[in-house]
Scaffold this motif. Structure first.
Motif, PDB file in Angstrom:
ATOM      1  N   VAL A  94       0.853  -1.178   0.000  1.00  0.00           N
ATOM      2  CA  VAL A  94       0.000   0.000   0.000  1.00  0.00           C
ATOM      3  C   VAL A  94       0.893   1.233   0.000  1.00  0.00           C
ATOM      4  CG1 VAL A  94      -0.262   0.035   2.534  1.00  0.00           C
ATOM      5  CG2 VAL A  94      -1.978   1.157   1.088  1.00  0.00           C
ATOM      6  N   GLY A  95       0.472   2.243  -0.731  1.00  0.00           N
ATOM      7  CA  GLY A  95       1.235   3.478  -0.784  1.00  0.00           C
ATOM      8  C   GLY A  95       0.345   4.690  -0.623  1.00  0.00           C
ATOM      9  N   HIS A  96       0.952   5.794  -0.240  1.00  0.00           N
ATOM     10  CA  HIS A  96       0.265   7.072  -0.056  1.00  0.00           C
ATOM     11  C   HIS A  96       0.967   8.085  -0.958  1.00  0.00           C
ATOM     12  CE1 HIS A  96      -0.940  10.663   2.550  1.00  0.00           C
ATOM     13  NE2 HIS A  96      -2.063  10.148   2.087  1.00  0.00           N
ATOM     14  N   PRO A  97       0.541   8.181  -2.228  1.00  0.00           N
ATOM     15  CA  PRO A  97       1.226   9.040  -3.189  1.00  0.00           C
ATOM     16  C   PRO A  97       1.404  10.487  -2.731  1.00  0.00           C
ATOM     17  CG  PRO A  97      -0.381   7.674  -4.307  1.00  0.00           C
ATOM     18  CD  PRO A  97      -0.578   7.473  -2.833  1.00  0.00           C
ATOM     19  N   TRP A  98       0.455  11.009  -1.969  1.00  0.00           N
ATOM     20  CA  TRP A  98       0.516  12.400  -1.505  1.00  0.00           C
ATOM     21  C   TRP A  98       1.809  12.679  -0.745  1.00  0.00           C
ATOM     22  CZ3 TRP A  98      -2.127  16.658  -2.640  1.00  0.00           C
ATOM     23  CH2 TRP A  98      -2.027  17.762  -1.801  1.00  0.00           C
ATOM     24  N   THR A  99       2.227  11.731   0.095  1.00  0.00           N
ATOM     25  CA  THR A  99       3.430  11.944   0.906  1.00  0.00           C
ATOM     26  C   THR A  99       4.618  11.097   0.453  1.00  0.00           C
ATOM     27  OG1 THR A  99       2.721  10.248   2.491  1.00  0.00           O
ATOM     28  CG2 THR A  99       2.123  12.535   2.984  1.00  0.00           C
ATOM     29  N   GLY A 110       5.396  13.175  -3.252  1.00  0.00           N
ATOM     30  CA  GLY A 110       5.560  14.162  -2.184  1.00  0.00           C
ATOM     31  C   GLY A 110       6.356  15.389  -2.582  1.00  0.00           C
ATOM     32  N   SER A 111       7.247  15.267  -3.546  1.00  0.00           N
ATOM     33  CA  SER A 111       8.063  16.407  -3.965  1.00  0.00           C
ATOM     34  C   SER A 111       7.392  17.246  -5.059  1.00  0.00           C
ATOM     35  CB  SER A 111       9.429  15.932  -4.459  1.00  0.00           C
ATOM     36  OG  SER A 111       9.270  15.119  -5.610  1.00  0.00           O
ATOM     37  N   VAL A 112       6.267  16.781  -5.578  1.00  0.00           N
ATOM     38  CA  VAL A 112       5.529  17.527  -6.601  1.00  0.00           C
ATOM     39  C   VAL A 112       4.749  18.639  -5.898  1.00  0.00           C
ATOM     40  CG1 VAL A 112       3.714  17.326  -8.356  1.00  0.00           C
ATOM     41  CG2 VAL A 112       5.359  15.465  -8.047  1.00  0.00           C
ATOM     42  N   PRO A 113       4.752  19.844  -6.456  1.00  0.00           N
ATOM     43  CA  PRO A 113       3.998  20.933  -5.824  1.00  0.00           C
ATOM     44  C   PRO A 113       2.526  20.555  -5.603  1.00  0.00           C
ATOM     45  CG  PRO A 113       5.391  21.794  -7.564  1.00  0.00           C
ATOM     46  CD  PRO A 113       5.459  20.292  -7.650  1.00  0.00           C
ATOM     47  N   GLU A 114       1.991  21.010  -4.488  1.00  0.00           N
ATOM     48  CA  GLU A 114       0.634  20.619  -4.085  1.00  0.00           C
ATOM     49  C   GLU A 114      -0.399  20.859  -5.174  1.00  0.00           C
ATOM     50  OE1 GLU A 114      -2.616  21.902  -0.731  1.00  0.00           O
ATOM     51  OE2 GLU A 114      -0.521  21.781  -0.114  1.00  0.00           O
ATOM     52  N   GLU A 115      -0.397  22.016  -5.794  1.00  0.00           N
ATOM     53  CA  GLU A 115      -1.396  22.305  -6.829  1.00  0.00           C
ATOM     54  C   GLU A 115      -1.284  21.338  -8.003  1.00  0.00           C
ATOM     55  OE1 GLU A 115      -4.052  24.221  -6.445  1.00  0.00           O
ATOM     56  OE2 GLU A 115      -3.241  24.458  -4.420  1.00  0.00           O
ATOM     57  N   ARG A 116      -0.068  20.948  -8.349  1.00  0.00           N
ATOM     58  CA  ARG A 116       0.141  19.991  -9.447  1.00  0.00           C
ATOM     59  C   ARG A 116      -0.374  18.609  -9.049  1.00  0.00           C
ATOM     60  NH1 ARG A 116      -0.229  18.636 -14.330  1.00  0.00           N
ATOM     61  NH2 ARG A 116       1.348  17.241 -15.122  1.00  0.00           N
ATOM     62  N   ARG A 117      -0.095  18.203  -7.791  1.00  0.00           N
ATOM     63  CA  ARG A 117      -0.608  16.913  -7.312  1.00  0.00           C
ATOM     64  C   ARG A 117      -2.121  16.879  -7.426  1.00  0.00           C
ATOM     65  NH1 ARG A 117       1.979  16.308  -1.506  1.00  0.00           N
ATOM     66  NH2 ARG A 117       2.405  18.495  -1.837  1.00  0.00           N
ATOM     67  N   LEU A 167      -3.399  16.479 -10.843  1.00  0.00           N
ATOM     68  CA  LEU A 167      -3.209  15.103 -11.305  1.00  0.00           C
ATOM     69  C   LEU A 167      -4.158  14.112 -10.624  1.00  0.00           C
ATOM     70  CD1 LEU A 167       0.699  15.051 -11.345  1.00  0.00           C
ATOM     71  CD2 LEU A 167      -0.818  14.983 -13.351  1.00  0.00           C
ATOM     72  N   GLY A 168      -4.959  14.591  -9.676  1.00  0.00           N
ATOM     73  CA  GLY A 168      -5.868  13.704  -8.946  1.00  0.00           C
ATOM     74  C   GLY A 168      -5.216  13.014  -7.767  1.00  0.00           C
ATOM     75  N   ILE A 169      -4.043  13.491  -7.386  1.00  0.00           N
ATOM     76  CA  ILE A 169      -3.328  12.922  -6.243  1.00  0.00           C
ATOM     77  C   ILE A 169      -3.662  13.785  -5.033  1.00  0.00           C
ATOM     78  CG2 ILE A 169      -1.060  12.364  -5.285  1.00  0.00           C
ATOM     79  CD1 ILE A 169      -0.176  12.080  -8.300  1.00  0.00           C
ATOM     80  N   THR A 170      -4.496  13.248  -4.181  1.00  0.00           N
ATOM     81  CA  THR A 170      -5.008  13.983  -3.033  1.00  0.00           C
ATOM     82  C   THR A 170      -4.581  13.294  -1.731  1.00  0.00           C
ATOM     83  OG1 THR A 170      -7.070  12.719  -3.144  1.00  0.00           O
ATOM     84  CG2 THR A 170      -7.012  14.813  -4.347  1.00  0.00           C
ATOM     85  N   PRO A 171      -4.723  13.984  -0.599  1.00  0.00           N
ATOM     86  CA  PRO A 171      -4.305  13.393   0.681  1.00  0.00           C
ATOM     87  C   PRO A 171      -5.061  12.119   1.056  1.00  0.00           C
ATOM     88  CG  PRO A 171      -4.534  15.756   0.915  1.00  0.00           C
ATOM     89  CD  PRO A 171      -5.091  15.398  -0.440  1.00  0.00           C
ATOM     90  N   ASN A 172      -6.218  11.899   0.459  1.00  0.00           N
ATOM     91  CA  ASN A 172      -7.019  10.717   0.804  1.00  0.00           C
ATOM     92  C   ASN A 172      -6.936   9.608  -0.248  1.00  0.00           C
ATOM     93  OD1 ASN A 172      -8.502  12.301  -1.021  1.00  0.00           O
ATOM     94  ND2 ASN A 172     -10.450  11.633  -0.196  1.00  0.00           N
ATOM     95  N   LEU A 173      -5.925   9.686  -1.125  1.00  0.00           N
ATOM     96  CA  LEU A 173      -5.722   8.658  -2.143  1.00  0.00           C
ATOM     97  C   LEU A 173      -4.751   7.598  -1.629  1.00  0.00           C
ATOM     98  CD1 LEU A 173      -6.029   7.693  -5.171  1.00  0.00           C
ATOM     99  CD2 LEU A 173      -3.930   9.004  -5.601  1.00  0.00           C
ATOM    100  N   LEU A 174      -5.151   6.347  -1.723  1.00  0.00           N
ATOM    101  CA  LEU A 174      -4.286   5.212  -1.389  1.00  0.00           C
ATOM    102  C   LEU A 174      -4.112   4.382  -2.649  1.00  0.00           C
ATOM    103  CD1 LEU A 174      -5.909   3.946   1.942  1.00  0.00           C
ATOM    104  CD2 LEU A 174      -4.173   5.711   1.638  1.00  0.00           C
TER     105      LEU A 174
END
Length: 98
Positions: free
Chosen positions: A49-54, A58-65, A68-75
């Motif tokens: 299991v991974g948490h792409p957000w962190t 994690g090094s991608v700027p927040e707005e870009r994440r 891309l659909g990468i949010t804090p609640n994505l597993l």
């Protein structure tokens, strides 16, 4: 018809899941898994299991994440070769922290 069915003949072992949770709750879910190992690389025969957000992004700027659909609640889950019922039980108990 789901987009997954439109995109492939057979299902794969990679699954992205959006859970109704805050980032802190998502991390709590990650920490609750017993069979799924926390990992940034999702490609072994074991369930991961991974948490792409962190992790992977994690090094991608927040707005870009977010764009891309990468949010804090994505597993992201990479389903391995363990017994299906054991994996379902692990998912159930990990999500029970919500």
């Amino acid at each position: 018809m789901s987009s997954a069915v439109c995109q492939m003949k057979n299902g794969g072992g990679m699954v992205s899941v959006l859970i109704k949770a805050t980032e802190a709750q998502a991390v709590a879910v990650l920490e609750s898994f017993k069979l799924f190992a926390l990992a940034e690389s999702l490609g072994g025969i074991e369930s991961l299991v991974g948490h792409p957000w962190t992790m992977s992004h994690g090094s991608v700027p927040e707005e870009r994440r977010k764009a891309l659909g990468i949010t804090p609640n994505l597993l992201r889950l990479s389903v391995g070769i363990e017994d299906a019922e054991d994996l379902i039980d692990d998912l159930d108990q990990a999500l029970a922290v919500l």
